[in-house]
Design an enzyme around this catalytic site. Sequence first.
Site, mmCIF file in Angstrom:
data_model
loop_
_atom_site.group_PDB
_atom_site.id
_atom_site.type_symbol
_atom_site.label_atom_id
_atom_site.label_comp_id
_atom_site.label_asym_id
_atom_site.label_seq_id
_atom_site.Cartn_x
_atom_site.Cartn_y
_atom_site.Cartn_z
ATOM 1 N N ARG A 1 -3.967 3.832 7.254
ATOM 2 C CA ARG A 1 -2.810 3.855 6.354
ATOM 3 C C ARG A 1 -2.716 5.178 5.597
ATOM 4 O O ARG A 1 -1.640 5.619 5.195
ATOM 5 C CB ARG A 1 -2.886 2.639 5.411
ATOM 6 C CG ARG A 1 -1.732 2.376 4.461
ATOM 7 C CD ARG A 1 -0.361 2.381 5.100
ATOM 8 N NE ARG A 1 -0.121 1.516 6.225
ATOM 9 C CZ ARG A 1 0.428 0.314 6.181
ATOM 10 N NH1 ARG A 1 0.788 -0.193 5.040
ATOM 11 N NH2 ARG A 1 0.652 -0.384 7.291
ATOM 12 N N ASP B 1 -2.679 -8.355 11.705
ATOM 13 C CA ASP B 1 -4.011 -8.802 11.300
ATOM 14 C C ASP B 1 -4.543 -9.958 12.132
ATOM 15 O O ASP B 1 -5.740 -10.248 12.100
ATOM 16 C CB ASP B 1 -3.990 -9.202 9.817
ATOM 17 C CG ASP B 1 -3.724 -7.999 8.935
ATOM 18 O OD1 ASP B 1 -4.286 -6.935 9.221
ATOM 19 O OD2 ASP B 1 -2.944 -8.118 7.982
ATOM 20 N N SER C 1 0.827 -1.220 0.000
ATOM 21 C CA SER C 1 0.000 0.000 0.000
ATOM 22 C C SER C 1 0.858 1.266 0.000
ATOM 23 O O SER C 1 0.613 2.186 -0.792
ATOM 24 C CB SER C 1 -0.967 0.001 1.184
ATOM 25 O OG SER C 1 -0.296 -0.214 2.395
ATOM 26 N N ARG D 1 11.361 4.521 -11.731
ATOM 27 C CA ARG D 1 11.530 3.836 -13.011
ATOM 28 C C ARG D 1 12.647 2.800 -12.897
ATOM 29 O O ARG D 1 13.754 3.012 -13.395
ATOM 30 C CB ARG D 1 11.837 4.869 -14.101
ATOM 31 C CG ARG D 1 11.923 4.348 -15.560
ATOM 32 C CD ARG D 1 10.895 3.299 -15.835
ATOM 33 N NE ARG D 1 10.842 2.964 -17.255
ATOM 34 C CZ ARG D 1 11.179 1.766 -17.733
ATOM 35 N NH1 ARG D 1 11.643 0.816 -16.931
ATOM 36 N NH2 ARG D 1 11.021 1.514 -19.013
ATOM 37 N N HIS E 1 -2.143 -8.825 1.985
ATOM 38 C CA HIS E 1 -1.831 -7.553 2.670
ATOM 39 C C HIS E 1 -2.995 -7.213 3.607
ATOM 40 O O HIS E 1 -3.294 -7.984 4.512
ATOM 41 C CB HIS E 1 -1.582 -6.500 1.579
ATOM 42 C CG HIS E 1 -0.957 -5.218 2.061
ATOM 43 N ND1 HIS E 1 -0.357 -5.076 3.273
ATOM 44 C CD2 HIS E 1 -0.839 -3.996 1.455
ATOM 45 C CE1 HIS E 1 0.100 -3.840 3.411
ATOM 46 N NE2 HIS E 1 -0.192 -3.159 2.321
ATOM 47 N N ARG F 1 2.270 -4.306 16.754
ATOM 48 C CA ARG F 1 0.885 -3.883 16.500
ATOM 49 C C ARG F 1 -0.087 -4.962 16.984
ATOM 50 O O ARG F 1 -1.202 -4.690 17.399
ATOM 51 C CB ARG F 1 0.688 -3.613 14.994
ATOM 52 C CG ARG F 1 1.623 -2.543 14.460
ATOM 53 C CD ARG F 1 1.538 -2.415 12.951
ATOM 54 N NE ARG F 1 1.911 -3.634 12.262
ATOM 55 C CZ ARG F 1 1.803 -3.823 10.950
ATOM 56 N NH1 ARG F 1 1.313 -2.858 10.190
ATOM 57 N NH2 ARG F 1 2.176 -4.962 10.398
ATOM 58 N N HIS G 1 5.520 -12.471 7.932
ATOM 59 C CA HIS G 1 5.718 -11.092 7.470
ATOM 60 C C HIS G 1 6.935 -11.040 6.552
ATOM 61 O O HIS G 1 7.879 -11.811 6.718
ATOM 62 C CB HIS G 1 5.929 -10.134 8.654
ATOM 63 C CG HIS G 1 5.648 -8.714 8.282
ATOM 64 N ND1 HIS G 1 6.618 -7.891 7.764
ATOM 65 C CD2 HIS G 1 4.505 -7.990 8.302
ATOM 66 C CE1 HIS G 1 6.074 -6.716 7.494
ATOM 67 N NE2 HIS G 1 4.799 -6.746 7.809
HETATM 68 N N1 CMX Z 1 1.273 -19.517 6.293
HETATM 69 C C1 CMX Z 1 1.746 -20.434 5.412
HETATM 70 N N2 CMX Z 1 2.826 -20.214 4.635
HETATM 71 C C2 CMX Z 1 3.450 -19.029 4.798
HETATM 72 C C3 CMX Z 1 3.034 -18.062 5.717
HETATM 73 C C4 CMX Z 1 1.869 -18.345 6.474
HETATM 74 N N3 CMX Z 1 1.364 -17.455 7.323
HETATM 75 N N4 CMX Z 1 3.865 -16.996 5.638
HETATM 76 C C5 CMX Z 1 4.768 -17.283 4.685
HETATM 77 N N5 CMX Z 1 4.516 -18.514 4.171
HETATM 78 C C6 CMX Z 1 5.185 -19.180 3.057
HETATM 79 C C7 CMX Z 1 5.089 -18.279 1.834
HETATM 80 O O1 CMX Z 1 3.818 -18.440 1.164
HETATM 81 C C8 CMX Z 1 6.256 -18.738 1.022
HETATM 82 O O2 CMX Z 1 5.909 -19.959 0.379
HETATM 83 P P1 CMX Z 1 6.411 -20.276 -1.116
HETATM 84 O O3 CMX Z 1 7.889 -20.375 -1.009
HETATM 85 O O4 CMX Z 1 5.718 -21.564 -1.454
HETATM 86 O O5 CMX Z 1 5.970 -19.116 -1.964
HETATM 87 C C9 CMX Z 1 7.306 -19.078 2.104
HETATM 88 O O6 CMX Z 1 6.568 -19.273 3.318
HETATM 89 C C10 CMX Z 1 8.305 -17.948 2.328
HETATM 90 O O7 CMX Z 1 7.615 -16.754 2.571
HETATM 91 P P2 CMX Z 1 8.243 -15.593 3.474
HETATM 92 O O8 CMX Z 1 9.498 -15.121 2.809
HETATM 93 O O9 CMX Z 1 8.332 -16.012 4.899
HETATM 94 O O10 CMX Z 1 7.103 -14.502 3.414
HETATM 95 P P3 CMX Z 1 6.762 -13.519 2.214
HETATM 96 O O11 CMX Z 1 7.586 -12.290 2.395
HETATM 97 O O12 CMX Z 1 6.833 -14.203 0.905
HETATM 98 O O13 CMX Z 1 5.235 -13.201 2.500
HETATM 99 C C11 CMX Z 1 3.343 -12.631 3.782
HETATM 100 C C12 CMX Z 1 4.830 -12.399 3.581
HETATM 101 C C13 CMX Z 1 2.821 -11.676 4.864
HETATM 102 C C14 CMX Z 1 2.599 -12.340 2.468
HETATM 103 C C15 CMX Z 1 3.125 -14.095 4.218
HETATM 104 O O14 CMX Z 1 3.738 -14.312 5.475
HETATM 105 C C16 CMX Z 1 1.663 -14.500 4.277
HETATM 106 O O15 CMX Z 1 1.103 -14.885 3.260
HETATM 107 N N6 CMX Z 1 1.027 -14.405 5.504
HETATM 108 C C17 CMX Z 1 -0.397 -14.661 5.621
HETATM 109 C C18 CMX Z 1 -1.189 -13.462 5.142
HETATM 110 C C19 CMX Z 1 -1.054 -12.297 6.082
HETATM 111 O O16 CMX Z 1 -1.179 -12.444 7.291
HETATM 112 N N7 CMX Z 1 -0.830 -11.091 5.534
HETATM 113 C C20 CMX Z 1 -0.789 -9.844 6.328
HETATM 114 C C21 CMX Z 1 0.555 -9.190 6.344
HETATM 115 C C22 CMX Z 1 0.558 -7.984 7.245
HETATM 116 C C23 CMX Z 1 0.428 -6.691 6.517
HETATM 117 O O17 CMX Z 1 -0.427 -6.533 5.658
HETATM 118 O O18 CMX Z 1 1.195 -5.763 6.846
#
Ligand code: CMX
Length: 435
Positions: free
Chosen positions: A399, A373, A241, A419, A271, A327, A318
């Site tokens: 936000r 969240d 965002s 860019r 997100h 938070r 995260h």
């Molecule tokens: N549950 C299951 N698997 C997870 C996970 C979770 N909560 N968090 C990370 N992973 C997985 C990823 O999907 C990724 O899998 P692949 O290698 O198959 O793609 C692997 O672990 C590595 O990911 P990472 O480097 O630890 O995390 P990312 O930076 O890629 O993603 C985030 C970060 C937040 C998108 C991810 O942790 C996630 O999907 N969490 C659940 C959704 C969520 O709570 N989002 C809110 C974030 C807070 C915000 O908006 O500020």
Amino acid sequence: MTTLKKSLYEKIEAHRPRTAKLMKEYGDHVIDQVTVSQIIGGMRGIKSLVTDISYLDPMEGIRYRGYTLPEVFEKLPKAADAEMPYVEGLWYLLLTGEIPSSEQVDEVICDFNNRRTIPHYVWDVIDAFPSESHPMAILSAAVMALERESVFNIRYQQGISKMDYWDSTYEDATNLMAKLPLIGAYIYNKLYKPEHGHRYPKPGMDLGANFAYMMGQEKPYDDVSRMYFIIHADHESGNVSAHTGHLVASALSDVYYATSAMINGLAGPLHGLANQEVLRWLQGLQEQMGGKVPTAEEMKQYVWDTLNSGQVIPGYGHAVLRKTDPRYSVQRDFCLKHMPEDPLFQLVSRLYEVVPDVLLAHGKAKNPWPNVDAQSGVVQWFYGVKEYDFYTVLFAIGRGLGVLSNIIWDRALGYALERPKSLTTDMLEEKVGLK
Ligand code: CMX
């Protein structure tokens, strides 16, 4: 000119030479390197953005202008009958880096009050949406409709100096920030509580109290709102965002275009939408248990079942954080004080004991700890805001504080059009010696 705007102007004047010096004398200094996995993997961790509004330490969590969240909650002025500080005080802090006095916050409250009038066509745009529309889509469109009011656009057409871009951007940003809560509450009442009618804000009340009033809520929902908007305000510049807001604004698109885009980015389930996903997922567990409180073993199984079906555990993990999100902790402390017996809160607490170990055993997520969240939907649910599609709108209003502050400073410091350069897969294969 308000004290806030005057102070902001002085800070901008003092800051400009620092940015100019870095560009002129140290422009070739290497700060970071880029690997193939970063290029393919969503640019994780590449140090390529600059912001002074907030900084996210992986182990400590967010700092706003150098202050941790507990410090922000302790230092910012509060109303006599409130537990949580004024949101307007955070706006002052984010813009200037200074903790405002109570008088300075009163001035911001008054300034926001004077900027709340919303043209009728915005309500018409909202009313034109079918009731099945997602509130984030409606919010984004309402902000887009307001674009017609942009002061920056008018001044830009008139031909102003680059050095003055920040001024009309400040006017636009303050106008929009004052209006966002009204738009959010109107969307809520239109979609879910038509019996509330159109509740206009009460003059003299601060943003948090007015939001509670417009939502038809009693105390302590004013504090819930203040807490919610403050914790969601900013998370440095690389998250979807904040980055989207900055990117769109870098084309000199005004804050209405940039904020609408920021809202669209926040609406994704990885997100901001994760807060509603958490509740949906938890209620799935409750349903599966037929009302019985799950044991730790049953909970573990539910987490594994979710992972084995290829889904993520919402509210956990995260991209930057490597510890429990402060938070999350702020909200948990609030829950422990106000709703310790709430069954949903107890479920969330129990999850905290189970999920990290499962995610560690699963071996994928780099951060097994809860993020913001994991807790926020539960608080809203407890106070009767049960329409969880709406939760991300609350996130978006908060936000707005960070994204809009950043855009004002982007203009003030003349940050460039974004860019980055892209490559083809052939080129990547050549670079690593595969071709
Ligand atoms: N549950 C299951 N698997 C997870 C996970 C979770 N909560 N968090 C990370 N992973 C997985 C990823 O999907 C990724 O899998 P692949 O290698 O198959 O793609 C692997 O672990 C590595 O990911 P990472 O480097 O630890 O995390 P990312 O930076 O890629 O993603 C985030 C970060 C937040 C998108 C991810 O942790 C996630 O999907 N969490 C659940 C959704 C969520 O709570 N989002 C809110 C974030 C807070 C915000 O908006 O500020």
